[in-house]
Motif scaffolding. Structure first.
Motif, PDB file in Angstrom:
ATOM      1  N   GLU A  98      37.353  -3.401 -12.901  1.00 37.14           N
ATOM      2  CA  GLU A  98      38.688  -3.817 -13.331  1.00 37.14           C
ATOM      3  C   GLU A  98      38.698  -4.288 -14.791  1.00 37.14           C
ATOM      4  O   GLU A  98      39.675  -4.083 -15.508  1.00 37.14           O
ATOM      5  CB  GLU A  98      39.218  -4.936 -12.416  1.00 37.14           C
ATOM      6  CG  GLU A  98      39.700  -4.450 -11.059  1.00 37.14           C
ATOM      7  CD  GLU A  98      38.562  -4.253 -10.059  1.00 37.14           C
ATOM      8  OE1 GLU A  98      38.826  -3.779  -8.942  1.00 37.14           O
ATOM      9  OE2 GLU A  98      37.403  -4.574 -10.426  1.00 37.14           O
ATOM     10  N   ASP A  99      37.604  -4.906 -15.205  1.00 42.14           N
ATOM     11  CA  ASP A  99      37.533  -5.383 -16.588  1.00 42.14           C
ATOM     12  C   ASP A  99      37.559  -4.219 -17.582  1.00 42.14           C
ATOM     13  O   ASP A  99      38.210  -4.286 -18.629  1.00 42.14           O
ATOM     14  CB  ASP A  99      36.273  -6.227 -16.796  1.00 42.14           C
ATOM     15  CG  ASP A  99      34.992  -5.474 -16.444  1.00 42.14           C
ATOM     16  OD1 ASP A  99      35.030  -4.603 -15.549  1.00 42.14           O
ATOM     17  OD2 ASP A  99      33.942  -5.761 -17.063  1.00 42.14           O
ATOM     18  N   LEU A 100      36.872  -3.131 -17.215  1.00 42.39           N
ATOM     19  CA  LEU A 100      36.866  -1.950 -18.080  1.00 42.39           C
ATOM     20  C   LEU A 100      38.232  -1.270 -18.077  1.00 42.39           C
ATOM     21  O   LEU A 100      38.706  -0.796 -19.115  1.00 42.39           O
ATOM     22  CB  LEU A 100      35.783  -0.963 -17.617  1.00 42.39           C
ATOM     23  CG  LEU A 100      35.644   0.343 -18.406  1.00 42.39           C
ATOM     24  CD1 LEU A 100      35.417   0.066 -19.886  1.00 42.39           C
ATOM     25  CD2 LEU A 100      34.487   1.173 -17.844  1.00 42.39           C
ATOM     26  N   MET A 101      38.880  -1.262 -16.898  1.00 44.11           N
ATOM     27  CA  MET A 101      40.224  -0.699 -16.797  1.00 44.11           C
ATOM     28  C   MET A 101      41.186  -1.446 -17.718  1.00 44.11           C
ATOM     29  O   MET A 101      41.959  -0.843 -18.468  1.00 44.11           O
ATOM     30  CB  MET A 101      40.730  -0.782 -15.351  1.00 44.11           C
ATOM     31  CG  MET A 101      42.179  -0.307 -15.175  1.00 44.11           C
ATOM     32  SD  MET A 101      42.891  -0.795 -13.574  1.00 44.11           S
ATOM     33  CE  MET A 101      43.065  -2.574 -13.807  1.00 44.11           C
ATOM     34  N   GLU A 102      41.135  -2.771 -17.672  1.00 43.11           N
ATOM     35  CA  GLU A 102      42.020  -3.588 -18.511  1.00 43.11           C
ATOM     36  C   GLU A 102      41.720  -3.381 -19.990  1.00 43.11           C
ATOM     37  O   GLU A 102      42.632  -3.360 -20.825  1.00 43.11           O
ATOM     38  CB  GLU A 102      41.864  -5.068 -18.131  1.00 43.11           C
ATOM     39  CG  GLU A 102      42.403  -5.387 -16.734  1.00 43.11           C
ATOM     40  CD  GLU A 102      42.043  -6.785 -16.268  1.00 43.11           C
ATOM     41  OE1 GLU A 102      41.378  -7.524 -17.050  1.00 43.11           O
ATOM     42  OE2 GLU A 102      42.394  -7.146 -15.130  1.00 43.11           O
ATOM     43  N   ASP A 103      40.460  -3.218 -20.316  1.00 46.73           N
ATOM     44  CA  ASP A 103      40.057  -2.978 -21.700  1.00 46.73           C
ATOM     45  C   ASP A 103      40.646  -1.659 -22.203  1.00 46.73           C
ATOM     46  O   ASP A 103      41.144  -1.574 -23.326  1.00 46.73           O
ATOM     47  CB  ASP A 103      38.525  -2.941 -21.779  1.00 46.73           C
ATOM     48  CG  ASP A 103      38.024  -3.013 -23.217  1.00 46.73           C
ATOM     49  OD1 ASP A 103      38.526  -3.864 -23.975  1.00 46.73           O
ATOM     50  OD2 ASP A 103      37.136  -2.221 -23.568  1.00 46.73           O
ATOM     51  N   MET A 104      40.612  -0.632 -21.355  1.00 45.88           N
ATOM     52  CA  MET A 104      41.169   0.667 -21.733  1.00 45.88           C
ATOM     53  C   MET A 104      42.686   0.613 -21.808  1.00 45.88           C
ATOM     54  O   MET A 104      43.301   1.229 -22.679  1.00 45.88           O
ATOM     55  CB  MET A 104      40.718   1.739 -20.746  1.00 45.88           C
ATOM     56  CG  MET A 104      39.252   2.100 -20.861  1.00 45.88           C
ATOM     57  SD  MET A 104      38.791   3.467 -19.756  1.00 45.88           S
ATOM     58  CE  MET A 104      37.086   3.740 -20.270  1.00 45.88           C
ATOM     59  N   GLN A 105      43.309  -0.121 -20.904  1.00 53.95           N
ATOM     60  CA  GLN A 105      44.764  -0.268 -20.938  1.00 53.95           C
ATOM     61  C   GLN A 105      45.204  -0.955 -22.230  1.00 53.95           C
ATOM     62  O   GLN A 105      46.312  -0.723 -22.720  1.00 53.95           O
ATOM     63  CB  GLN A 105      45.246  -1.068 -19.729  1.00 53.95           C
ATOM     64  CG  GLN A 105      45.196  -0.285 -18.419  1.00 53.95           C
ATOM     65  CD  GLN A 105      45.604  -1.132 -17.226  1.00 53.95           C
ATOM     66  OE1 GLN A 105      45.377  -2.342 -17.201  1.00 53.95           O
ATOM     67  NE2 GLN A 105      46.194  -0.492 -16.220  1.00 53.95           N
ATOM     68  N   ALA A 106      44.324  -1.769 -22.787  1.00 50.31           N
ATOM     69  CA  ALA A 106      44.625  -2.484 -24.037  1.00 50.31           C
ATOM     70  C   ALA A 106      44.445  -1.581 -25.258  1.00 50.31           C
ATOM     71  O   ALA A 106      44.703  -1.997 -26.382  1.00 50.31           O
ATOM     72  CB  ALA A 106      43.738  -3.712 -24.165  1.00 50.31           C
ATOM     73  N   GLY A 107      43.979  -0.342 -25.003  1.00 52.69           N
ATOM     74  CA  GLY A 107      43.851   0.618 -26.098  1.00 52.69           C
ATOM     75  C   GLY A 107      42.446   0.891 -26.579  1.00 52.69           C
ATOM     76  O   GLY A 107      42.250   1.643 -27.532  1.00 52.69           O
ATOM     77  N   ASN A 108      41.453   0.287 -25.920  1.00 49.12           N
ATOM     78  CA  ASN A 108      40.064   0.520 -26.321  1.00 49.12           C
ATOM     79  C   ASN A 108      39.536   1.788 -25.635  1.00 49.12           C
ATOM     80  O   ASN A 108      38.993   1.743 -24.532  1.00 49.12           O
ATOM     81  CB  ASN A 108      39.201  -0.694 -25.963  1.00 49.12           C
ATOM     82  CG  ASN A 108      39.645  -1.937 -26.724  1.00 49.12           C
ATOM     83  OD1 ASN A 108      39.905  -1.873 -27.919  1.00 49.12           O
ATOM     84  ND2 ASN A 108      39.753  -3.056 -26.040  1.00 49.12           N
ATOM     85  N   LEU A 109      39.722   2.920 -26.302  1.00 44.81           N
ATOM     86  CA  LEU A 109      39.412   4.224 -25.705  1.00 44.81           C
ATOM     87  C   LEU A 109      38.470   5.058 -26.574  1.00 44.81           C
ATOM     88  O   LEU A 109      38.513   6.284 -26.550  1.00 44.81           O
ATOM     89  CB  LEU A 109      40.719   5.006 -25.478  1.00 44.81           C
ATOM     90  CG  LEU A 109      41.681   4.392 -24.469  1.00 44.81           C
ATOM     91  CD1 LEU A 109      43.055   5.031 -24.605  1.00 44.81           C
ATOM     92  CD2 LEU A 109      41.158   4.592 -23.050  1.00 44.81           C
TER      93      LEU A 109
END
Length: 232
Positions: A98-109
């Motif tokens: 979930e932490d990685l999901m939230e990080d990606m949702q924040a634009g870290n891709l």
């Protein structure tokens, strides 16, 4: 193509835009054009006789380039517990849930490949609108949804590339750096073209591989004789 240097302008006069080059000859021309300022990527474009708007004419797959890509692939993995540990040991740049999901949702891709264990797809599924447009959504058919995350990470880091036909029926893929030897680039070219030919969809009609071009970051686009590709 970027602005040509004086040397490149002189070499450009030697290029025949209508000629069908053999791979070796075309590569020799690109190496002549090569910039000394950075290591250019050598790229292949293949025009296919398919219409990707039809599901039975989609061309997509993975291929391991025997000489690698010359690029440091950045890999993210969705996994928990032992699988997360395995992914980290295999060289994954980022592992989480979930932490990685939230990080990606924040634009870290800033990743070249996203891998997930099957049990994580409930989490990854929430990123469809984020990962899908970038071609990063894990897919079991491509081996990026797998319980064997360690091998998937090693494959990605070791020179495995994804190819996917675009709307215009063209596949673009890098096959290495201009600093690679002729043999290394030719091996990679063969691996890519053989994989694309093998991936020919049942719905494809008529001539499958219609055109091939070879280019580099700063070099000209050279037409390659399609007969260089077996099964084309």
């Amino acid at each position: 193509m970027a602005k040509l240097t004086k040397k490149q302008k002189l070499l450009a006069d030697k290029v025949d835009s209508e000629k069908l080059y053999g791979f070796d000859e075309a590569l020799a021309v690109l190496k002549e054009f090569a910039s000394k300022k950075f290591d250019e990527t050598v790229e292949v474009a293949m025009n296919l006789g398919v219409d990707p708007r039809h599901a039975d004419q989609m061309v997509r797959g993975m291929v391991s380039l025997p000489s690698g890509t010359g690029k440091d692939m950045k890999v993210a993995v969705f996994a928990r517990g032992d699988k997360a540990d395995e992914a980290l040991k295999a060289g994954a740049d980022k592992v989480g849930a979930e932490d990685l999901m939230e990080d990606m949702q924040a634009g870290n891709l800033n990743y070249d490949r996203v891998i997930a264990t099957p049990d994580m797809m409930g989490v990854v599924g929430r990123l469809g609108k984020v990962l899908g447009p970038k071609g990063l959504m894990p897919n079991p058919k491509l081996g990026t949804v797998t319980p064997n995350v360690a091998q998937a990470v090693k494959d990605a880091k070791g020179g495995q590339v994804e190819f996917r036909v675009e709307k215009q029926g063209i596949i673009h893929s890098g096959i290495g750096k201009i600093s690679f030897t002729e043999a290394q680039l030719k091996d990679n070219f063969r691996a890519l073209t053989e994989a694309v030919v093998k991936a020919k969809p049942a719905g494809a009609k008529g001539k499958y591989v219609q055109k091939i071009a070879l280019t580099s970051s700063m070099g000209p686009g050279l037409k390659i004789d399609v007969t260089e590709v077996e099964g084309a």
